[in-house]
Design a protein around this motif. Structure first.
Motif, PDB file in Angstrom:
ATOM      1  N   TRP B 213       0.819  -1.214   0.000  1.00  0.00           N
ATOM      2  CA  TRP B 213       0.000   0.000   0.000  1.00  0.00           C
ATOM      3  C   TRP B 213       0.841   1.246   0.000  1.00  0.00           C
ATOM      4  O   TRP B 213       0.326   2.359   0.012  1.00  0.00           O
ATOM      5  CB  TRP B 213      -0.991  -0.033   1.168  1.00  0.00           C
ATOM      6  N   LEU B 214       2.138   1.068  -0.002  1.00  0.00           N
ATOM      7  CA  LEU B 214       3.013   2.210  -0.252  1.00  0.00           C
ATOM      8  C   LEU B 214       3.187   2.313  -1.756  1.00  0.00           C
ATOM      9  O   LEU B 214       3.068   1.317  -2.472  1.00  0.00           O
ATOM     10  CB  LEU B 214       4.380   1.985   0.403  1.00  0.00           C
ATOM     11  N   TRP B 215       3.472   3.491  -2.228  1.00  0.00           N
ATOM     12  CA  TRP B 215       3.770   3.652  -3.656  1.00  0.00           C
ATOM     13  C   TRP B 215       5.105   4.379  -3.764  1.00  0.00           C
ATOM     14  O   TRP B 215       5.162   5.594  -3.916  1.00  0.00           O
ATOM     15  CB  TRP B 215       2.647   4.429  -4.365  1.00  0.00           C
ATOM     16  N   PRO B 216       6.221   3.616  -3.639  1.00  0.00           N
ATOM     17  CA  PRO B 216       7.521   4.284  -3.630  1.00  0.00           C
ATOM     18  C   PRO B 216       8.070   4.559  -5.023  1.00  0.00           C
ATOM     19  O   PRO B 216       9.230   4.923  -5.158  1.00  0.00           O
ATOM     20  CB  PRO B 216       8.403   3.283  -2.872  1.00  0.00           C
ATOM     21  N   TRP B 217       7.250   4.372  -6.057  1.00  0.00           N
ATOM     22  CA  TRP B 217       7.735   4.517  -7.429  1.00  0.00           C
ATOM     23  C   TRP B 217       7.154   5.748  -8.102  1.00  0.00           C
ATOM     24  O   TRP B 217       6.237   6.370  -7.596  1.00  0.00           O
ATOM     25  CB  TRP B 217       7.335   3.276  -8.228  1.00  0.00           C
ATOM     26  N   SER B 218       7.690   6.055  -9.264  1.00  0.00           N
ATOM     27  CA  SER B 218       7.111   7.114 -10.079  1.00  0.00           C
ATOM     28  C   SER B 218       6.125   6.489 -11.048  1.00  0.00           C
ATOM     29  O   SER B 218       6.191   5.298 -11.333  1.00  0.00           O
ATOM     30  CB  SER B 218       8.203   7.841 -10.863  1.00  0.00           C
ATOM     31  N   PRO B 219       5.219   7.286 -11.572  1.00  0.00           N
ATOM     32  CA  PRO B 219       4.218   6.730 -12.477  1.00  0.00           C
ATOM     33  C   PRO B 219       4.792   6.464 -13.862  1.00  0.00           C
ATOM     34  O   PRO B 219       5.914   6.850 -14.184  1.00  0.00           O
ATOM     35  CB  PRO B 219       3.158   7.819 -12.541  1.00  0.00           C
ATOM     36  N   GLY B 220       3.990   5.797 -14.656  1.00  0.00           N
ATOM     37  CA  GLY B 220       4.178   5.565 -16.084  1.00  0.00           C
ATOM     38  C   GLY B 220       5.594   5.474 -16.603  1.00  0.00           C
ATOM     39  O   GLY B 220       6.327   4.516 -16.350  1.00  0.00           O
ATOM     40  N   THR B 221       5.965   6.492 -17.326  1.00  0.00           N
ATOM     41  CA  THR B 221       7.179   6.512 -18.118  1.00  0.00           C
ATOM     42  C   THR B 221       8.481   6.303 -17.340  1.00  0.00           C
ATOM     43  O   THR B 221       9.513   6.086 -17.943  1.00  0.00           O
ATOM     44  CB  THR B 221       7.203   7.874 -18.847  1.00  0.00           C
TER      45      THR B 221
END
Lengths: 294, 425
Positions: B213-221
């Motif tokens: 439930w963490l989102w340690p990433w960047s989106p999409g590209t």
């Protein structure tokens, strides 16, 4: 390199006579990768190398490639097997019927290949221990079927850095500082890089071959037996520099996969086969390494 | 005709100071191929910049596949003009809008690279994007499934508006470096020594046991995946209405991370364009890519359910590859979705959905074993409701018996976990 160049590059003085090293390539139907593997033996920068190519009765174009290599490197010893004896079986047959020149042995899986400094770095490590080292194992990079790099390292079953084993420096020479981790013989578990990453003292290989039974199942592989056997004799030295390439055939899910630490790339059948071989090794009355030596 | 003389070819990388051209016979060792898959739907005004930013990558081995999702604007011409006669570009015109993930899958069929980057056509890459990502993959302390880098935010006209995209920040412990020393790794010629050092300080390897439930990433590209991982976790749903609403990062990041771990590179390597009309101009399939990509949107129930479906569809294989503990932990974490997505009838929805997954889990692990694993981690009411629903009126006696103890099993597991945590301090 000639001997003087080599000594100055790898920082080994004149006191020690350079040992002959035998590279033993055991091939079975790796026509696709064989030429690269053989070329890598011929490209070693170490001045005293004996190249031995054992062919396990391949039925692809392997033999032609080997003959072509021998034509260009006439000192190569080509040993065709009358039938496919398996990797360990072929090594055993060869050692029981032929003399091996090298004081140190490197086995080469013919789908992998060595970097030109492979033998040199291993010899330097064995020299630093005054010949008392039974086994050295170097890091390896992973490449795909076409030789594309897919990882800079390969996972061990355990993380070496966590065990607090001593890290030692090897003579730097002009190749830069290089370090290795010395693992005591008491340490258990799989510590080494696969197949084409290791150099074993010949007397240790001789002891192992003498201790093995005659009938060796065809699916048994060499490092499963030789590495633990040598380790028991005198521990292992793990060289941190990658000196060879380990090939993963195919990057897709249907075939074998790149090795990641958090992910088991093997199939259950592979693990089962390893366990079978482990049981065979323990039960086939192979005396402990220490017992075979006076 | 160009004549290449051996030895004159530039070395793309070095290893322990030895140029790649001398490591093996010519062409027998090389950098991995990176495939960029551009998905476009009616972004004629942006897609040209995205394509140009791929063409100007300083990394030597790339290919690009541009998938146009049946655009109705000037996209077709723009793509044609910007791709030109670039030899390593393939253009696919889809007959209908396949959605972001559908377009990606179409592109994957053509892609040959060992590493894959999905490019949203309104974003752009900095010239060193591929070099830095590949360097991180090849130098990591661990080999991981994908890398994600920081993104700059830009306005519709391409003006920089923000240095960073929002994400959960996971700190690396003091003194730990997650890239190995430069002397022991393949060192790309396009990464200078000082850049390598910056990269070493900027890269954090994220453990696969991390909360999903963490989102340690960047989106999409901003992500580069190992190809074989993408194949392993391909979507399984065959309902086009659902699959059209899936996104690449929303689907692949969590799944790849569960199986192989990931790394975050805190260096901006791409731009993420915020343009005034993105939420309304797009249709639902592109929705999440274009609104705020923060944790709230990422937690969309639909995507989580598809992730669970993939984990369940490969239950046998995945639980072997990552071990039973990690497998069930991941599954249970995801089954907690109602708390994170704020879906209307939370617990009922979870138990209804879990009931649809039970046949596969039971067949793989045996019903009693599956129940016991779930009992350790899933609220007992949800679990009981799911098993009751799965069996209807006829719950087998031994399952009814087991269900009496689910609350106890969960309690026991919680105490065990607390004790371990306490002892570990």
């Amino acid at each position: 390199m000639n001997e003087a160049e080599w000594r100055s590059t790898y920082g080994i003085g004149g006191g020690l006579e350079l040992p002959l090293v035998s590279i033993i390539a055991i091939n079975w139907n790796y026509e696709r990768y064989l030429a690269t593997a053989l070329a890598s033996t011929g490209a070693q920068d170490y001045p005293r190398v004996e190249i031995i190519v054992i062919d396990n009765h391949s039925n692809d174009g392997s033999v032609a490639l080997i003959e072509d290599f021998v034509a260009r490197h006439p000192a190569t010893r080509f040993i065709p097997m009358p039938t496919n004896l398996g990797q360990l079986g072929a090594a055993h047959r060869f050692f029981s019927t032929h003399a091996v020149g090298g004081e140190l042995i490197a086995f080469l899986d013919t789908d992998d290949f060595l970097f030109p400094n492979f033998v040199s770095h291993h010899v330097r490590a064995h020299a630093a221990f005054g010949g008392k080292l039974a086994l050295s194992s170097s890091a390896t990079v992973q490449v795909g079927p076409t030789g594309a790099l897919i990882a800079g390292g390969i996972p061990h079953d355990r993380f070496i850095e966590m065990d607090g084993w001593p890290r030692i420096s090897l003579p730097p020479g002009s190749t830069g500082q290089s370090a290795a981790i010395q693992v005591p013989a008491e340490a258990t578990g799989w510590l080494w890089n696969p197949g084409t990453s290791n150099m074993i003292r010949r007397s240790t290989v001789d002891a192992l071959m003498a201790a093995l039974p005659q009938d060796i199942p065809r699916d048994h592989c060499l490092d499963n037996v030789a590495l633990p056997f040598a380790h028991e004799e005198g521990g292992s030295l793990l060289l941190e520099a990658p000196l060879s390439a380990y090939r993963t055939h195919g990057y897709n899910a249907s075939s074998s996969m790149p090795r990641l630490q958090h992910f088991n790339p093997h199939r259950p059948a592979h693990i089962a086969a390893s366990q079978t071989q482990g049981a065979w090794f323990r039960s086939s009355r192979i005396p402990k390494a220490s017992q075979t030596r006076p | 005709m160009t004549i290449h003389i051996a030895g004159d070819e530039p070395a793309h990388f070095t290893l322990g100071g030895i140029p790649s051209t001398r490591l093996a016979a010519a062409g027998e060792i090389q950098l991995p191929l990176v495939s960029f898959i551009v998905r476009n739907w009616n972004y004629g005004r942006f897609v040209g910049s995205a394509i140009d930013s791929i063409k100007t990558q300083d990394y030597p081995r790339i290919e690009a596949i541009v998938v146009d999702n049946a655009s109705t604007d000037e996209s077709r011409d723009v793509i044609q003009r910007h791709v030109g006669d670039a030899p390593n570009f393939t253009v696919i015109h889809a007959d209908s809008n396949l959605g972001a993930l559908g377009g990606a899958l179409q592109g994957l069929q053509e892609a040959r690279g060992e590493f894959i980057v999905f490019v949203d056509s309104d974003d752009t890459l900095l010239t060193n994007f591929a070099s830095v990502h590949v360097q991180a993959h090849l130098a990591g302390r661990l080999n991981i499934a994908f890398t994600s880098s920081a993104a700059l935010e830009s306005s519709g006209a391409g003006v920089l508006v923000n240095g960073h995209r929002k994400r959960s920040v996971i700190a690396r412990p003091d003194g730990r470096l997650d890239l190995r020393p430069a002397g022991f790794v393949p060192r790309l010629a396009t990464i200078r020594d000082d850049t390598y050092q910056t990269l070493q300080n900027a890269t954090t390897i994220l453990d696969p046991r991390l909360s999903l439930w963490l989102w340690p990433w960047s989106p999409g590209t901003a992500n580069m995946y190992r190809r074989f991982m993408l194949d392993l976790v391909a979507p399984v749903c065959d309902d086009p209405a659902t699959s059209k609403r899936l996104s690449t990062d929303g689907h692949y990041n969590r799944l790849c991370h569960v199986l192989g771990g990931s790394a975050f590179i805190d260096m901006p390597l791409s731009t993420y364009r915020i343009h005034g009309d993105n939420a309304h101009a797009s249709e639902p399939s592109l929705h999440a890519m274009l609104t705020d990509g923060g944790p709230a949107t990422r937690s969309d129930t639909l995507r989580i359910k598809e992730i669970i479906r993939v984990l369940v569809a490969h239950a046998d294989d995945f639980s072997w590859r990552i071990g039973a503990d990690r497998y069930w932990e991941a599954l249970a974490m995801l089954l907690d979705y109602s708390r994170h997505t704020g879906s209307a009838n939370g617990a009922t929805d979870v138990s209804d959905f879990l009931a649809t997954q039970l046949p596969r889990l039971n067949a793989t692990f045996g019903e009693k074993r599956a129940l016991r694993q779930l009992a350790k981690r899933v609220p007992s009411a949800t679990l009981t409701a799911a098993f009751n629903r799965h069996h209807g009126e006829n719950v087998p006696p031994e399952i009814r018996w087991e269900l009496r103890f689910v609350r106890l099993r969960r309690l026991k597991a919680q105490i065990k976990r607390r004790f371990r945590k306490w002892r570990g301090r």
